[in-house]
Scaffold this motif. Structure first.
Motif, PDB file in Angstrom:
ATOM      1  N   HIS A 138      20.640  73.063  17.954  1.00 35.53           N
ATOM      2  CA  HIS A 138      21.428  72.462  19.027  1.00 35.53           C
ATOM      3  C   HIS A 138      20.803  71.170  19.545  1.00 35.53           C
ATOM      4  CE1 HIS A 138      24.151  75.859  19.239  1.00 35.53           C
ATOM      5  NE2 HIS A 138      23.112  76.678  19.276  1.00 35.53           N
ATOM      6  N   LEU A 139      19.470  70.999  19.345  1.00 33.43           N
ATOM      7  CA  LEU A 139      18.782  69.797  19.817  1.00 33.43           C
ATOM      8  C   LEU A 139      18.212  68.987  18.660  1.00 33.43           C
ATOM      9  CD1 LEU A 139      16.886  71.264  22.921  1.00 33.43           C
ATOM     10  CD2 LEU A 139      19.002  69.928  22.885  1.00 33.43           C
ATOM     11  N   GLY A 140      18.722  69.184  17.476  1.00 29.45           N
ATOM     12  CA  GLY A 140      18.231  68.470  16.305  1.00 29.45           C
ATOM     13  C   GLY A 140      18.043  69.423  15.141  1.00 29.45           C
ATOM     14  N   ARG A 141      18.188  68.928  13.930  1.00 31.15           N
ATOM     15  CA  ARG A 141      18.157  69.795  12.755  1.00 31.15           C
ATOM     16  C   ARG A 141      16.934  69.567  11.859  1.00 31.15           C
ATOM     17  NH1 ARG A 141      22.226  72.889  11.927  1.00 31.15           N
ATOM     18  NH2 ARG A 141      21.705  73.084   9.701  1.00 31.15           N
ATOM     19  N   GLU A 142      16.010  68.724  12.289  1.00 33.14           N
ATOM     20  CA  GLU A 142      14.830  68.477  11.445  1.00 33.14           C
ATOM     21  C   GLU A 142      14.020  69.753  11.200  1.00 33.14           C
ATOM     22  OE1 GLU A 142      16.022  64.518  12.994  1.00 33.14           O
ATOM     23  OE2 GLU A 142      15.743  66.500  13.913  1.00 33.14           O
ATOM     24  N   GLU A 143      13.946  70.603  12.193  1.00 36.92           N
ATOM     25  CA  GLU A 143      13.209  71.857  12.010  1.00 36.92           C
ATOM     26  C   GLU A 143      13.863  72.715  10.927  1.00 36.92           C
ATOM     27  OE1 GLU A 143      12.107  70.116  15.782  1.00 36.92           O
ATOM     28  OE2 GLU A 143      14.070  70.579  14.936  1.00 36.92           O
ATOM     29  N   ILE A 144      15.185  72.836  10.960  1.00 41.15           N
ATOM     30  CA  ILE A 144      15.911  73.687  10.011  1.00 41.15           C
ATOM     31  C   ILE A 144      15.930  73.082   8.617  1.00 41.15           C
ATOM     32  CG2 ILE A 144      18.203  74.618   9.447  1.00 41.15           C
ATOM     33  CD1 ILE A 144      18.697  74.843  12.474  1.00 41.15           C
ATOM     34  N   GLU A 145      16.143  71.776   8.544  1.00 45.62           N
ATOM     35  CA  GLU A 145      16.372  71.145   7.249  1.00 45.62           C
ATOM     36  C   GLU A 145      15.096  70.674   6.559  1.00 45.62           C
ATOM     37  OE1 GLU A 145      19.192  68.077   7.994  1.00 45.62           O
ATOM     38  OE2 GLU A 145      20.816  69.472   8.533  1.00 45.62           O
ATOM     39  N   VAL A 146      14.033  70.397   7.324  1.00 42.72           N
ATOM     40  CA  VAL A 146      12.812  69.853   6.718  1.00 42.72           C
ATOM     41  C   VAL A 146      11.597  70.739   6.971  1.00 42.72           C
ATOM     42  CG1 VAL A 146      11.242  67.876   6.620  1.00 42.72           C
ATOM     43  CG2 VAL A 146      13.692  67.496   6.941  1.00 42.72           C
ATOM     44  N   ILE A 147      11.285  70.986   8.239  1.00 40.73           N
ATOM     45  CA  ILE A 147      10.002  71.606   8.562  1.00 40.73           C
ATOM     46  C   ILE A 147       9.948  73.064   8.110  1.00 40.73           C
ATOM     47  CG2 ILE A 147       8.395  72.166  10.419  1.00 40.73           C
ATOM     48  CD1 ILE A 147       9.515  69.764  11.976  1.00 40.73           C
ATOM     49  N   GLU A 148      10.953  73.853   8.464  1.00 45.18           N
ATOM     50  CA  GLU A 148      10.926  75.274   8.109  1.00 45.18           C
ATOM     51  C   GLU A 148      10.865  75.505   6.594  1.00 45.18           C
ATOM     52  OE1 GLU A 148      14.163  77.177  10.081  1.00 45.18           O
ATOM     53  OE2 GLU A 148      13.285  76.956  12.079  1.00 45.18           O
ATOM     54  N   PRO A 149      11.635  74.795   5.759  1.00 43.36           N
ATOM     55  CA  PRO A 149      11.510  75.002   4.309  1.00 43.36           C
ATOM     56  C   PRO A 149      10.117  74.660   3.768  1.00 43.36           C
ATOM     57  CG  PRO A 149      13.589  73.932   4.811  1.00 43.36           C
ATOM     58  CD  PRO A 149      12.800  73.947   6.082  1.00 43.36           C
ATOM     59  N   VAL A 150       9.496  73.622   4.301  1.00 41.14           N
ATOM     60  CA  VAL A 150       8.133  73.277   3.858  1.00 41.14           C
ATOM     61  C   VAL A 150       7.156  74.381   4.232  1.00 41.14           C
ATOM     62  CG1 VAL A 150       6.201  71.701   4.235  1.00 41.14           C
ATOM     63  CG2 VAL A 150       8.492  70.785   3.870  1.00 41.14           C
ATOM     64  N   LEU A 151       7.254  74.882   5.452  1.00 43.90           N
ATOM     65  CA  LEU A 151       6.346  75.953   5.875  1.00 43.90           C
ATOM     66  C   LEU A 151       6.552  77.203   5.029  1.00 43.90           C
ATOM     67  CD1 LEU A 151       6.340  75.693   9.792  1.00 43.90           C
ATOM     68  CD2 LEU A 151       5.082  74.383   8.080  1.00 43.90           C
ATOM     69  N   ALA A 152       7.787  77.543   4.720  1.00 44.19           N
ATOM     70  CA  ALA A 152       8.052  78.728   3.901  1.00 44.19           C
ATOM     71  C   ALA A 152       7.446  78.586   2.511  1.00 44.19           C
ATOM     72  CB  ALA A 152       9.565  78.961   3.805  1.00 44.19           C
ATOM     73  N   ALA A 153       7.572  77.398   1.922  1.00 45.67           N
ATOM     74  CA  ALA A 153       7.027  77.182   0.585  1.00 45.67           C
ATOM     75  C   ALA A 153       5.503  77.264   0.588  1.00 45.67           C
ATOM     76  CB  ALA A 153       7.478  75.828   0.046  1.00 45.67           C
ATOM     77  N   LEU A 154       4.875  76.715   1.607  1.00 43.93           N
ATOM     78  CA  LEU A 154       3.413  76.736   1.673  1.00 43.93           C
ATOM     79  C   LEU A 154       2.885  78.126   2.032  1.00 43.93           C
ATOM     80  CD1 LEU A 154       2.687  73.297   3.371  1.00 43.93           C
ATOM     81  CD2 LEU A 154       2.463  73.904   0.965  1.00 43.93           C
ATOM     82  N   ARG A 155       3.634  78.860   2.837  1.00 43.48           N
ATOM     83  CA  ARG A 155       3.223  80.247   3.115  1.00 43.48           C
ATOM     84  C   ARG A 155       3.227  81.061   1.823  1.00 43.48           C
ATOM     85  NH1 ARG A 155       7.123  79.955   7.707  1.00 43.48           N
ATOM     86  NH2 ARG A 155       5.914  79.406   9.570  1.00 43.48           N
ATOM     87  N   ALA A 156       4.183  80.806   0.952  1.00 41.64           N
ATOM     88  CA  ALA A 156       4.235  81.518  -0.331  1.00 41.64           C
ATOM     89  C   ALA A 156       3.020  81.212  -1.194  1.00 41.64           C
ATOM     90  CB  ALA A 156       5.516  81.151  -1.071  1.00 41.64           C
ATOM     91  N   GLN A 157       2.367  80.067  -0.907  1.00 36.58           N
ATOM     92  CA  GLN A 157       1.156  79.696  -1.636  1.00 36.58           C
ATOM     93  C   GLN A 157      -0.111  80.202  -0.943  1.00 36.58           C
ATOM     94  OE1 GLN A 157       1.140  75.442  -2.412  1.00 36.58           O
ATOM     95  NE2 GLN A 157       3.348  75.450  -2.818  1.00 36.58           N
ATOM     96  N   GLY A 158       0.051  80.889   0.190  1.00 41.61           N
ATOM     97  CA  GLY A 158      -1.090  81.503   0.845  1.00 41.61           C
ATOM     98  C   GLY A 158      -1.560  80.849   2.126  1.00 41.61           C
ATOM     99  N   LEU A 159      -0.927  79.768   2.569  1.00 40.81           N
ATOM    100  CA  LEU A 159      -1.351  79.132   3.814  1.00 40.81           C
ATOM    101  C   LEU A 159      -0.837  79.906   5.020  1.00 40.81           C
ATOM    102  CD1 LEU A 159      -1.015  75.272   3.280  1.00 40.81           C
ATOM    103  CD2 LEU A 159      -2.975  76.758   2.891  1.00 40.81           C
ATOM    104  N   ASN A 160      -1.671  79.982   6.057  1.00 38.51           N
ATOM    105  CA  ASN A 160      -1.317  80.656   7.301  1.00 38.51           C
ATOM    106  C   ASN A 160      -0.795  79.610   8.274  1.00 38.51           C
ATOM    107  OD1 ASN A 160      -1.036  82.237   9.552  1.00 38.51           O
ATOM    108  ND2 ASN A 160      -3.196  82.722   9.777  1.00 38.51           N
ATOM    109  N   LEU A 161       0.526  79.485   8.358  1.00 40.06           N
ATOM    110  CA  LEU A 161       1.172  78.461   9.170  1.00 40.06           C
ATOM    111  C   LEU A 161       2.043  79.117  10.223  1.00 40.06           C
ATOM    112  CD1 LEU A 161       2.261  76.142   6.220  1.00 40.06           C
ATOM    113  CD2 LEU A 161       0.197  75.947   7.616  1.00 40.06           C
ATOM    114  N   ILE A 162       1.883  78.694  11.471  1.00 36.47           N
ATOM    115  CA  ILE A 162       2.647  79.245  12.582  1.00 36.47           C
ATOM    116  C   ILE A 162       3.609  78.172  13.071  1.00 36.47           C
ATOM    117  CG2 ILE A 162       2.512  80.256  14.888  1.00 36.47           C
ATOM    118  CD1 ILE A 162      -0.670  80.130  12.975  1.00 36.47           C
ATOM    119  N   GLY A 163       4.906  78.492  13.118  1.00 42.30           N
ATOM    120  CA  GLY A 163       5.839  77.510  13.615  1.00 42.30           C
ATOM    121  C   GLY A 163       7.075  77.385  12.755  1.00 42.30           C
ATOM    122  N   PRO A 164       7.890  76.365  13.042  1.00 44.95           N
ATOM    123  CA  PRO A 164       7.658  75.289  14.012  1.00 44.95           C
ATOM    124  C   PRO A 164       7.748  75.768  15.456  1.00 44.95           C
ATOM    125  CG  PRO A 164       9.812  75.042  12.987  1.00 44.95           C
ATOM    126  CD  PRO A 164       9.136  76.161  12.281  1.00 44.95           C
TER     127      PRO A 164
END
Length: 329
Positions: free
Chosen positions: A211-237
């Protein structure tokens, strides 16, 4: 263990850098410092502060209070305190490049830098956006800016960009690369075996579900999901307005902010005097002060050396951490 040998670049000779270096070397230390500077500026600072200074050849380690090894970098002039001379731009940049090259060549183990006056360098005919960018270009590698104090470490996904350009700069590949560099530095430089990194959203409330912007949904969250699958411990966005609460900070080893003024005001408020600026991703540790040239204080003896002391101590600690296991003492 052999004390780390670090390069020390005072920065703008008309600012507080030279006198902060004089304050730094009065302390007992377990690392050696080699300055890349004009001896006249260091001697002027020693005279202004009435502090001892013994300059040694660059091949002689300086470990005792008041001692400093020196590689001479001649300036066009010795400016009055608080009055930068653009004619000194070549010497300021030359000192940074020479010191960095010594680290790249393995002669020294880390680089500590004082504050530089960007306007004076550009006025001297040298295009310059920042030392972080200069060192990255010289080393030929991607880097990340991180500022840290005793309370929090804040890395930046973007650095010196106009605010209207930030959203376009938050892209999948650079964001993934930045997080990889931060995680690797936390392991190698800070000894954190399994780092936890908090990642801030770009928009208020981390986009409020789009509702306040889509960068989190379209860019940040997919990157975090991919890196978590590689073993990184990422909290967010995470929403930036609550991510820095003390109770939450205890669960992170670092915070990645999306832009300069999203994360750095909090860090500076929480402990400006002991904050340092690190360039992650270089082949050697580089740590700088977290303040400017303070031209109004130059030569007065009133400048606080805490940030430069913290920078040198941090650089020495990282240099030791980077030494190969089993390296000779």
């Amino acid at each position: 263990m052999t004390p780390p040998r670090l390069a020390l670049v005072p920065g703008e000779p008309a600012g507080v850098g030279p006198e902060l270096c004089l304050r730094l070397i009065q302390r007992p230390r377990d690392y050696a410092l080699t300055a890349y500077a004009d001896p006249r500026s260091l001697q002027a600072a020693a005279q202004a502060l009435n502090l001892p200074l013994k300059l040694l050849p660059p091949d002689q380690p300086a470990l005792r209070p008041g001692e400093l090894s020196l590689v001479e970098v001649t300036q066009a002039s010795v400016p009055d305190w608080g009055q930068p001379d653009p004619a000194n731009a070549a010497a300021v940049i030359g000192a940074l490049r020479q010191a960095a090259q010594a680290c790249l060549d393995g002669e020294l183990e880390g680089l500590v830098t004082g504050p530089v006056h960007k306007a004076a360098i550009n006025a001297g005919g040298i295009p310059y956006t920042g030392t972080t960018e200069l060192l990255a270009q010289q080393a030929g590698c991607e880097v990340v800016m991180m500022l840290a104090n005793d309370i929090v470490r804040v890395a930046l996904a973007t650095t010196h960009l106009p605010l209207r350009a930030v959203a376009d700069a938050i892209a999948p590949e650079p964001l993934a690369r930045t997080l990889g560099i931060v995680a690797a530095a936390l392991r190698a430089d800070f000894g954190v075996a399994e780092p936890a990194i908090a990642v801030l959203g770009l928009n208020p409330h981390a986009g409020e579900s789009g509702h306040l912007g889509r960068e989190e949904i379209e860019v940040i969250e997919p990157v975090l999901a991919a890196l978590r699958a590689q073993g990184l411990n990422l909290i967010g966005p995470l929403p930036a307005d609550t991510a820095f609460l003390p109770a939450k900070l205890r669960g992170y080893d670092a915070v990645l902010a999306m832009y300069h003024d999203q994360g750095l005001p909090v860090l500076k408020y929480s402990g400006f005097e002991r904050a340092v600026n690190l360039t992650l991703g270089l082949p050697y540790p580089r740590v700088a002060v977290d303040h400017g040239t303070a031209l109004d204080l130059a030569g007065s003896g009133r400048a606080d050396p805490s940030s430069l002391i913290a920078a040198a101590d941090t650089c020495a600690r990282i240099a030791r951490n980077r030494r190969p296991q089993g390296a000779p003492p």
